[in-house]
Scaffold this motif. Structure first.
Motif, PDB file in Angstrom:
ATOM      1  N   LYS A  18       9.783  62.637  35.852  1.00  0.00           N
ATOM      2  CA  LYS A  18       8.773  61.576  35.846  1.00  0.00           C
ATOM      3  C   LYS A  18       7.897  61.646  37.085  1.00  0.00           C
ATOM      4  N   GLU A  19       8.471  62.094  38.188  1.00  0.00           N
ATOM      5  CA  GLU A  19       7.749  62.145  39.462  1.00  0.00           C
ATOM      6  C   GLU A  19       7.060  63.482  39.691  1.00  0.00           C
ATOM      7  N   SER A  20       7.100  64.388  38.717  1.00  0.00           N
ATOM      8  CA  SER A  20       6.541  65.726  38.884  1.00  0.00           C
ATOM      9  C   SER A  20       5.409  65.969  37.887  1.00  0.00           C
ATOM     10  N   PRO A  21       4.240  65.374  38.125  1.00  0.00           N
ATOM     11  CA  PRO A  21       3.140  65.562  37.180  1.00  0.00           C
ATOM     12  C   PRO A  21       2.624  66.994  37.142  1.00  0.00           C
ATOM     13  N   GLN A  22       2.940  67.806  38.158  1.00  0.00           N
ATOM     14  CA  GLN A  22       2.463  69.177  38.196  1.00  0.00           C
ATOM     15  C   GLN A  22       3.245  70.098  37.268  1.00  0.00           C
ATOM     16  N   VAL A  23       4.311  69.614  36.655  1.00  0.00           N
ATOM     17  CA  VAL A  23       5.070  70.401  35.689  1.00  0.00           C
ATOM     18  C   VAL A  23       4.296  70.371  34.373  1.00  0.00           C
ATOM     19  N   ASP A  24       3.982  71.566  33.834  1.00  0.00           N
ATOM     20  CA  ASP A  24       3.195  71.613  32.607  1.00  0.00           C
ATOM     21  C   ASP A  24       3.979  71.046  31.425  1.00  0.00           C
ATOM     22  N   ASP A  25       3.263  70.714  30.376  1.00  0.00           N
ATOM     23  CA  ASP A  25       3.865  70.048  29.215  1.00  0.00           C
ATOM     24  C   ASP A  25       4.952  70.887  28.557  1.00  0.00           C
ATOM     25  N   GLU A  26       4.716  72.186  28.445  1.00  0.00           N
ATOM     26  CA  GLU A  26       5.708  73.065  27.813  1.00  0.00           C
ATOM     27  C   GLU A  26       7.009  73.086  28.606  1.00  0.00           C
ATOM     28  N   GLN A  28       8.045  70.795  30.766  1.00  0.00           N
ATOM     29  CA  GLN A  28       8.651  69.468  30.700  1.00  0.00           C
ATOM     30  C   GLN A  28       9.377  69.279  29.375  1.00  0.00           C
ATOM     31  N   SER A  29       8.798  69.757  28.291  1.00  0.00           N
ATOM     32  CA  SER A  29       9.433  69.668  26.982  1.00  0.00           C
ATOM     33  C   SER A  29      10.731  70.472  26.960  1.00  0.00           C
ATOM     34  N   LEU A  30      10.714  71.660  27.538  1.00  0.00           N
ATOM     35  CA  LEU A  30      11.916  72.494  27.598  1.00  0.00           C
ATOM     36  C   LEU A  30      13.018  71.810  28.395  1.00  0.00           C
ATOM     37  N   LEU A  31      12.671  71.244  29.527  1.00  0.00           N
ATOM     38  CA  LEU A  31      13.665  70.554  30.359  1.00  0.00           C
ATOM     39  C   LEU A  31      14.214  69.323  29.639  1.00  0.00           C
ATOM     40  N   GLN A  32      13.364  68.615  28.943  1.00  0.00           N
ATOM     41  CA  GLN A  32      13.842  67.454  28.198  1.00  0.00           C
ATOM     42  C   GLN A  32      14.784  67.877  27.076  1.00  0.00           C
ATOM     43  N   GLN A  33      14.501  69.026  26.435  1.00  0.00           N
ATOM     44  CA  GLN A  33      15.392  69.517  25.389  1.00  0.00           C
ATOM     45  C   GLN A  33      16.737  69.929  25.976  1.00  0.00           C
ATOM     46  N   ILE A  34      16.724  70.544  27.151  1.00  0.00           N
ATOM     47  CA  ILE A  34      17.976  70.896  27.827  1.00  0.00           C
ATOM     48  C   ILE A  34      18.778  69.631  28.111  1.00  0.00           C
ATOM     49  N   ARG A  52      20.777  79.000  29.811  1.00  0.00           N
ATOM     50  CA  ARG A  52      19.396  78.494  29.753  1.00  0.00           C
ATOM     51  C   ARG A  52      19.072  77.637  30.966  1.00  0.00           C
ATOM     52  N   VAL A  53      20.012  76.784  31.354  1.00  0.00           N
ATOM     53  CA  VAL A  53      19.792  75.917  32.507  1.00  0.00           C
ATOM     54  C   VAL A  53      19.650  76.766  33.778  1.00  0.00           C
ATOM     55  N   GLN A  54      20.499  77.774  33.906  1.00  0.00           N
ATOM     56  CA  GLN A  54      20.429  78.664  35.079  1.00  0.00           C
ATOM     57  C   GLN A  54      19.095  79.397  35.125  1.00  0.00           C
ATOM     58  N   GLU A  55      18.607  79.872  33.992  1.00  0.00           N
ATOM     59  CA  GLU A  55      17.321  80.562  33.946  1.00  0.00           C
ATOM     60  C   GLU A  55      16.186  79.643  34.398  1.00  0.00           C
ATOM     61  N   GLN A  56      16.224  78.395  33.968  1.00  0.00           N
ATOM     62  CA  GLN A  56      15.197  77.442  34.385  1.00  0.00           C
ATOM     63  C   GLN A  56      15.272  77.186  35.892  1.00  0.00           C
ATOM     64  N   ALA A  57      16.475  77.100  36.430  1.00  0.00           N
ATOM     65  CA  ALA A  57      16.627  76.876  37.871  1.00  0.00           C
ATOM     66  C   ALA A  57      15.971  78.003  38.650  1.00  0.00           C
ATOM     67  N   VAL A  58      16.172  79.231  38.209  1.00  0.00           N
ATOM     68  CA  VAL A  58      15.581  80.383  38.887  1.00  0.00           C
ATOM     69  C   VAL A  58      14.057  80.323  38.806  1.00  0.00           C
ATOM     70  N   GLN A  59      13.513  79.955  37.644  1.00  0.00           N
ATOM     71  CA  GLN A  59      12.066  79.877  37.478  1.00  0.00           C
ATOM     72  C   GLN A  59      11.441  78.815  38.375  1.00  0.00           C
ATOM     73  N   PHE A  60      12.166  77.739  38.633  1.00  0.00           N
ATOM     74  CA  PHE A  60      11.623  76.630  39.423  1.00  0.00           C
ATOM     75  C   PHE A  60      11.823  76.776  40.922  1.00  0.00           C
ATOM     76  N   GLU A  61      12.527  77.779  41.351  1.00  0.00           N
ATOM     77  CA  GLU A  61      12.917  77.905  42.756  1.00  0.00           C
ATOM     78  C   GLU A  61      11.751  77.724  43.723  1.00  0.00           C
ATOM     79  N   GLN A  62      10.620  78.366  43.468  1.00  0.00           N
ATOM     80  CA  GLN A  62       9.495  78.312  44.397  1.00  0.00           C
ATOM     81  C   GLN A  62       8.636  77.056  44.240  1.00  0.00           C
ATOM     82  N   GLU A  63       8.243  76.751  43.006  1.00  0.00           N
ATOM     83  CA  GLU A  63       7.282  75.668  42.794  1.00  0.00           C
ATOM     84  C   GLU A  63       7.911  74.280  42.706  1.00  0.00           C
ATOM     85  N   HIS A  64       9.144  74.204  42.241  1.00  0.00           N
ATOM     86  CA  HIS A  64       9.786  72.906  42.024  1.00  0.00           C
ATOM     87  C   HIS A  64      11.227  72.946  42.541  1.00  0.00           C
TER      88      HIS A  64
END
Length: 83
Positions: A18-26, A28-34, A52-64
């Motif tokens: 909710k506090e991360s408006p810079q996360v794109d819609d796709e 955010q949808s993926l994280l909500q599905q997780i 899947r959760v681990q892969e998302q963590a790696v993708q977010f390391e720099q930006e989020h």
């Protein structure tokens, strides 16, 4: 005890999203599905959830980094409950 931690981590994930408006819609949808998948966790359906959760963590390391940290905590908790 790990299930309570998992609920707290999911709540933190929702709050951070909710506090991360810079996360794109796709993303955010993926994280909500997780989060939904974790909330409805059944042993038979959990085969690739942790991965899947681990892969998302790696993708977010720099930006989020806050989202990445929460996701790593969720992976750890899933491992402790046998997922």
């Amino acid at each position: 005890m790990p299930r309570n931690e998992l609920k707290q981590q999911l709540q933190a994930l929702h709050e951070t999203l909710k506090e991360s408006p810079q996360v794109d819609d796709e993303t955010q949808s993926l994280l909500q599905q997780i989060a939904v998948d974790i909330g409805e966790l059944e042993v038979g359906n959990a085969a690739d959830l942790s991965e899947r959760v681990q892969e998302q963590a790696v993708q977010f390391e720099q930006e989020h980094p806050a989202l990445a940290e929460i996701l790593r905590q969720i992976v750890d908790t899933l491992g402790r409950i046998g997922v």
